[in-house]
Scaffold this active site. Structure first.
Site, PDB file in Angstrom:
ATOM      1  N   SER A   8       0.826  -1.210   0.000  1.00  0.00           N
ATOM      2  CA  SER A   8       0.000   0.000   0.000  1.00  0.00           C
ATOM      3  C   SER A   8       0.861   1.261   0.000  1.00  0.00           C
ATOM      4  O   SER A   8       1.597   1.536   0.950  1.00  0.00           O
ATOM      5  CB  SER A   8      -0.919   0.018   1.224  1.00  0.00           C
ATOM      6  OG  SER A   8      -1.623   1.247   1.244  1.00  0.00           O
ATOM      7  N   HIS A  33      -0.658  -1.436  -4.181  1.00  0.00           N
ATOM      8  CA  HIS A  33      -2.025  -1.161  -3.745  1.00  0.00           C
ATOM      9  C   HIS A  33      -2.218   0.351  -3.667  1.00  0.00           C
ATOM     10  O   HIS A  33      -1.502   1.041  -2.936  1.00  0.00           O
ATOM     11  CB  HIS A  33      -2.245  -1.824  -2.381  1.00  0.00           C
ATOM     12  CG  HIS A  33      -3.639  -1.742  -1.865  1.00  0.00           C
ATOM     13  ND1 HIS A  33      -4.642  -2.598  -2.260  1.00  0.00           N
ATOM     14  CD2 HIS A  33      -4.205  -0.896  -0.961  1.00  0.00           C
ATOM     15  CE1 HIS A  33      -5.759  -2.300  -1.619  1.00  0.00           C
ATOM     16  NE2 HIS A  33      -5.525  -1.258  -0.825  1.00  0.00           N
ATOM     17  N   ASP A  35      -4.716   3.299  -2.848  1.00  0.00           N
ATOM     18  CA  ASP A  35      -5.938   3.627  -2.107  1.00  0.00           C
ATOM     19  C   ASP A  35      -6.505   4.974  -2.534  1.00  0.00           C
ATOM     20  O   ASP A  35      -5.871   6.012  -2.310  1.00  0.00           O
ATOM     21  CB  ASP A  35      -5.620   3.717  -0.606  1.00  0.00           C
ATOM     22  CG  ASP A  35      -5.453   2.352   0.040  1.00  0.00           C
ATOM     23  OD1 ASP A  35      -6.313   1.485  -0.182  1.00  0.00           O
ATOM     24  OD2 ASP A  35      -4.465   2.172   0.777  1.00  0.00           O
ATOM     25  N   MET A  37      -9.396   7.685  -1.905  1.00  0.00           N
ATOM     26  CA  MET A  37     -10.426   8.093  -0.933  1.00  0.00           C
ATOM     27  C   MET A  37     -10.952   9.470  -1.327  1.00  0.00           C
ATOM     28  O   MET A  37     -10.170  10.337  -1.733  1.00  0.00           O
ATOM     29  CB  MET A  37      -9.827   8.155   0.474  1.00  0.00           C
ATOM     30  CG  MET A  37      -9.150   6.856   0.906  1.00  0.00           C
ATOM     31  SD  MET A  37      -8.611   6.932   2.616  1.00  0.00           S
ATOM     32  CE  MET A  37      -7.587   5.463   2.709  1.00  0.00           C
ATOM     33  N   HIS A  66      -7.822   0.377  -5.108  1.00  0.00           N
ATOM     34  CA  HIS A  66      -8.868   0.191  -4.089  1.00  0.00           C
ATOM     35  C   HIS A  66      -9.648   1.495  -3.960  1.00  0.00           C
ATOM     36  O   HIS A  66      -9.151   2.463  -3.389  1.00  0.00           O
ATOM     37  CB  HIS A  66      -8.185  -0.194  -2.762  1.00  0.00           C
ATOM     38  CG  HIS A  66      -9.122  -0.370  -1.614  1.00  0.00           C
ATOM     39  ND1 HIS A  66      -8.679  -0.445  -0.310  1.00  0.00           N
ATOM     40  CD2 HIS A  66     -10.478  -0.502  -1.555  1.00  0.00           C
ATOM     41  CE1 HIS A  66      -9.715  -0.603   0.494  1.00  0.00           C
ATOM     42  NE2 HIS A  66     -10.819  -0.633  -0.234  1.00  0.00           N
ATOM     43  N   MET A  68     -12.210   3.755  -2.376  1.00  0.00           N
ATOM     44  CA  MET A  68     -13.044   4.006  -1.203  1.00  0.00           C
ATOM     45  C   MET A  68     -13.758   5.319  -1.473  1.00  0.00           C
ATOM     46  O   MET A  68     -13.463   6.358  -0.875  1.00  0.00           O
ATOM     47  CB  MET A  68     -12.169   4.072   0.057  1.00  0.00           C
ATOM     48  CG  MET A  68     -11.708   2.698   0.520  1.00  0.00           C
ATOM     49  SD  MET A  68     -10.255   2.750   1.571  1.00  0.00           S
ATOM     50  CE  MET A  68      -8.984   2.852   0.310  1.00  0.00           C
ATOM     51  N   MET A 137     -11.945  -6.220   4.412  1.00  0.00           N
ATOM     52  CA  MET A 137     -11.217  -5.205   5.192  1.00  0.00           C
ATOM     53  C   MET A 137     -11.008  -5.703   6.623  1.00  0.00           C
ATOM     54  O   MET A 137     -11.942  -6.189   7.261  1.00  0.00           O
ATOM     55  CB  MET A 137     -12.010  -3.884   5.243  1.00  0.00           C
ATOM     56  CG  MET A 137     -12.140  -3.144   3.923  1.00  0.00           C
ATOM     57  SD  MET A 137     -10.578  -2.672   3.156  1.00  0.00           S
ATOM     58  CE  MET A 137      -9.834  -1.606   4.400  1.00  0.00           C
ATOM     59  N   GLY A 142     -10.030   3.976   5.623  1.00  0.00           N
ATOM     60  CA  GLY A 142      -9.816   5.414   5.816  1.00  0.00           C
ATOM     61  C   GLY A 142      -8.380   5.793   6.106  1.00  0.00           C
ATOM     62  O   GLY A 142      -7.898   6.808   5.633  1.00  0.00           O
ATOM     63  N   PHE A 143      -7.701   4.961   6.885  1.00  0.00           N
ATOM     64  CA  PHE A 143      -6.348   5.335   7.303  1.00  0.00           C
ATOM     65  C   PHE A 143      -5.427   4.121   7.385  1.00  0.00           C
ATOM     66  O   PHE A 143      -5.887   3.022   7.690  1.00  0.00           O
ATOM     67  CB  PHE A 143      -6.392   6.030   8.673  1.00  0.00           C
ATOM     68  CG  PHE A 143      -7.173   7.303   8.639  1.00  0.00           C
ATOM     69  CD1 PHE A 143      -6.544   8.504   8.309  1.00  0.00           C
ATOM     70  CD2 PHE A 143      -8.538   7.305   8.881  1.00  0.00           C
ATOM     71  CE1 PHE A 143      -7.273   9.673   8.238  1.00  0.00           C
ATOM     72  CE2 PHE A 143      -9.282   8.476   8.805  1.00  0.00           C
ATOM     73  CZ  PHE A 143      -8.645   9.669   8.485  1.00  0.00           C
ATOM     74  N   GLY A 144      -4.150   4.356   7.145  1.00  0.00           N
ATOM     75  CA  GLY A 144      -3.149   3.324   7.335  1.00  0.00           C
ATOM     76  C   GLY A 144      -2.775   3.252   8.811  1.00  0.00           C
ATOM     77  O   GLY A 144      -3.145   4.133   9.597  1.00  0.00           O
ATOM     78  N   GLY A 145      -2.074   2.205   9.191  1.00  0.00           N
ATOM     79  CA  GLY A 145      -1.532   2.106  10.547  1.00  0.00           C
ATOM     80  C   GLY A 145      -2.541   1.819  11.640  1.00  0.00           C
ATOM     81  O   GLY A 145      -2.267   2.049  12.817  1.00  0.00           O
ATOM     82  N   ASP A 177      -6.901  -6.375   3.916  1.00  0.00           N
ATOM     83  CA  ASP A 177      -6.312  -5.037   3.914  1.00  0.00           C
ATOM     84  C   ASP A 177      -6.539  -4.374   5.265  1.00  0.00           C
ATOM     85  O   ASP A 177      -7.676  -4.183   5.682  1.00  0.00           O
ATOM     86  CB  ASP A 177      -6.981  -4.230   2.783  1.00  0.00           C
ATOM     87  CG  ASP A 177      -6.427  -2.830   2.612  1.00  0.00           C
ATOM     88  OD1 ASP A 177      -5.401  -2.500   3.223  1.00  0.00           O
ATOM     89  OD2 ASP A 177      -7.049  -2.060   1.843  1.00  0.00           O
ATOM     90  N   GLY A 178      -5.421  -4.038   5.947  1.00  0.00           N
ATOM     91  CA  GLY A 178      -5.501  -3.325   7.217  1.00  0.00           C
ATOM     92  C   GLY A 178      -4.823  -4.086   8.342  1.00  0.00           C
ATOM     93  O   GLY A 178      -5.230  -5.192   8.691  1.00  0.00           O
ATOM     94  N   GLY A 179      -3.740  -3.501   8.848  1.00  0.00           N
ATOM     95  CA  GLY A 179      -3.064  -4.089  10.011  1.00  0.00           C
ATOM     96  C   GLY A 179      -2.357  -5.400   9.735  1.00  0.00           C
ATOM     97  O   GLY A 179      -2.149  -6.211  10.646  1.00  0.00           O
ATOM     98  N   GLY A 199       0.849  -1.888   4.351  1.00  0.00           N
ATOM     99  CA  GLY A 199       1.446  -0.572   4.155  1.00  0.00           C
ATOM    100  C   GLY A 199       2.467  -0.249   5.217  1.00  0.00           C
ATOM    101  O   GLY A 199       3.681  -0.341   5.004  1.00  0.00           O
ATOM    102  N   SER A 200       1.991   0.101   6.417  1.00  0.00           N
ATOM    103  CA  SER A 200       2.915   0.589   7.443  1.00  0.00           C
ATOM    104  C   SER A 200       3.958  -0.465   7.846  1.00  0.00           C
ATOM    105  O   SER A 200       5.125  -0.127   8.036  1.00  0.00           O
ATOM    106  CB  SER A 200       2.161   1.124   8.658  1.00  0.00           C
ATOM    107  OG  SER A 200       1.154   0.243   9.041  1.00  0.00           O
TER     108      SER A 200
HETATM  109  C1  DX5 Z   1      -7.008   1.628   4.709  1.00  0.00           C
HETATM  110  C2  DX5 Z   1      -6.386   1.273   3.405  1.00  0.00           C
HETATM  111  C3  DX5 Z   1      -5.217   0.370   3.496  1.00  0.00           C
HETATM  112  C4  DX5 Z   1      -4.033   0.888   4.271  1.00  0.00           C
HETATM  113  C5  DX5 Z   1      -3.423  -0.297   4.971  1.00  0.00           C
HETATM  114  O1  DX5 Z   1      -8.251   2.182   4.510  1.00  0.00           O
HETATM  115  O2  DX5 Z   1      -7.333   0.676   2.533  1.00  0.00           O
HETATM  116  O3  DX5 Z   1      -4.788  -0.085   2.208  1.00  0.00           O
HETATM  117  O4  DX5 Z   1      -3.038   1.492   3.498  1.00  0.00           O
HETATM  118  O5  DX5 Z   1      -2.413   0.164   5.781  1.00  0.00           O
HETATM  119  P1  DX5 Z   1      -1.769  -0.670   6.948  1.00  0.00           P
HETATM  120  O6  DX5 Z   1      -1.098  -1.853   6.351  1.00  0.00           O
HETATM  121  O7  DX5 Z   1      -0.815   0.303   7.556  1.00  0.00           O
HETATM  122  O8  DX5 Z   1      -2.878  -1.054   7.878  1.00  0.00           O
HETATM  123 ZN    ZN Z   2      -6.656  -0.360   0.702  1.00  0.00          ZN
END
Ligand code: DX5
Ligand code: ZN
Length: 224
Positions: A8, A33, A35, A37, A66, A68, A137, A142-145, A177-179, A199-200
């Site tokens: 991501s 990936h 994202d 938004m 992706h 959103m 999901m 909405g947010f990474g990390g 996707d996520g965490g 991502g993170s």
């Molecule tokens: C969140 C995104 C993810 C995000 C994942 O809404 O769709 O793709 O980048 O980030 P991590 O891996 O940090 O949870």
């Molecule tokens: Zn995503």
């Protein structure tokens, strides 16, 4: 199924975007990936069409988009023309699901539907033969990390439903996707996911290639 990794770019350094793409390519990850938004479907605004277009034809990685956004149908053609290889949109968005899948397919792009943590597995069942991939999901989009939410039961239910009811030749890809990190990857893979977005964890890693390898490691509980 072989595990694939989609990195991501939400966690990439925007000032170093070109170099970050090269780093992803060298890491052994299959996909980038991307994202998108719109500040309406989720409370955040990220990248749009021009940045995606700048990568078109410039990377060997699959461009995994992706969306959103509240009205994905309206922008399918634009994202396909900008280079998307896969377009994922949310079942919870305002667009008609069947129509949006058909629009993606008309552009010759792989189609995927995504569901948020509170949306049940059953929501994707009517489309099981029409999509290439389902994105489950593991955080609120909405947010990474953010902290991983365990969706193992939902992933297993979709995998089982697809095994029984999917009549198309290609097996269903299930993306999460996520965490996703070295610990949570094992949980989602054992539940039946085969494409891991991260991502993170990957951008934080000292060596991205090692971290990608860690995510792909076979740690299945039912290995023969
Ligand atoms: C969140 C995104 C993810 C995000 C994942 O809404 O769709 O793709 O980048 O980030 P991590 O891996 O940090 O949870
Ligand atoms: Zn995503």
């Amino acid at each position: 199924m072989k595990t694939e990794v989609s990195v991501s770019v939400l966690s990439a350094n925007p000032l170093e975007f070109g170099n970050e793409i090269k780093k992803i390519e060298k890491s052994g990850a299959e996909m980038i990936h991307y994202d998108v938004m719109d500040g309406i479907f989720v409370n955040n605004i990220t990248f749009g069409i021009p940045l995606l277009k700048s990568m078109k034809g410039k990377t060997k990685c699959i461009l995994d988009v992706h969306l959103m956004i509240q009205e994905p149908l309206k922008y399918v053609d634009d994202f396909a023309d900008a280079g998307a290889d896969i377009i994922t949109f949310h079942i919870e968005s305002g667009s008609d699901v069947a129509e949006t899948i058909a629009a993606i397919r008309r552009k010759g792009v792989k189609a995927a539907v995504s569901i948020k943590p509170n949306t049940p597995a059953e929501a994707v069942y009517p489309y099981i033969n029409d999509v290439d991939m389902v994105l489950v999901m593991t955080v609120e989009p909405g947010f990474g990390g953010q902290k991983f939410m365990d969706m193992s039961k939902k992933i297993s239910a979709i995998r089982q439903y697809a095994d029984v009811n999917r009549t198309t030749a290609a097996p269903l890809d299930i993306q999460v996707d996520g965490g996703i990190d070295n610990v949570t990857a094992a949980l989602v893979k054992n539940a039946g996911a085969n494409i891991l977005v991260s991502g993170s964890y990957l951008f934080r890693a000292e060596n991205m290639a090692d971290a990608v390898r860690t995510l792909k490691e076979d740690n299945s509980t039912n290995a023969e």
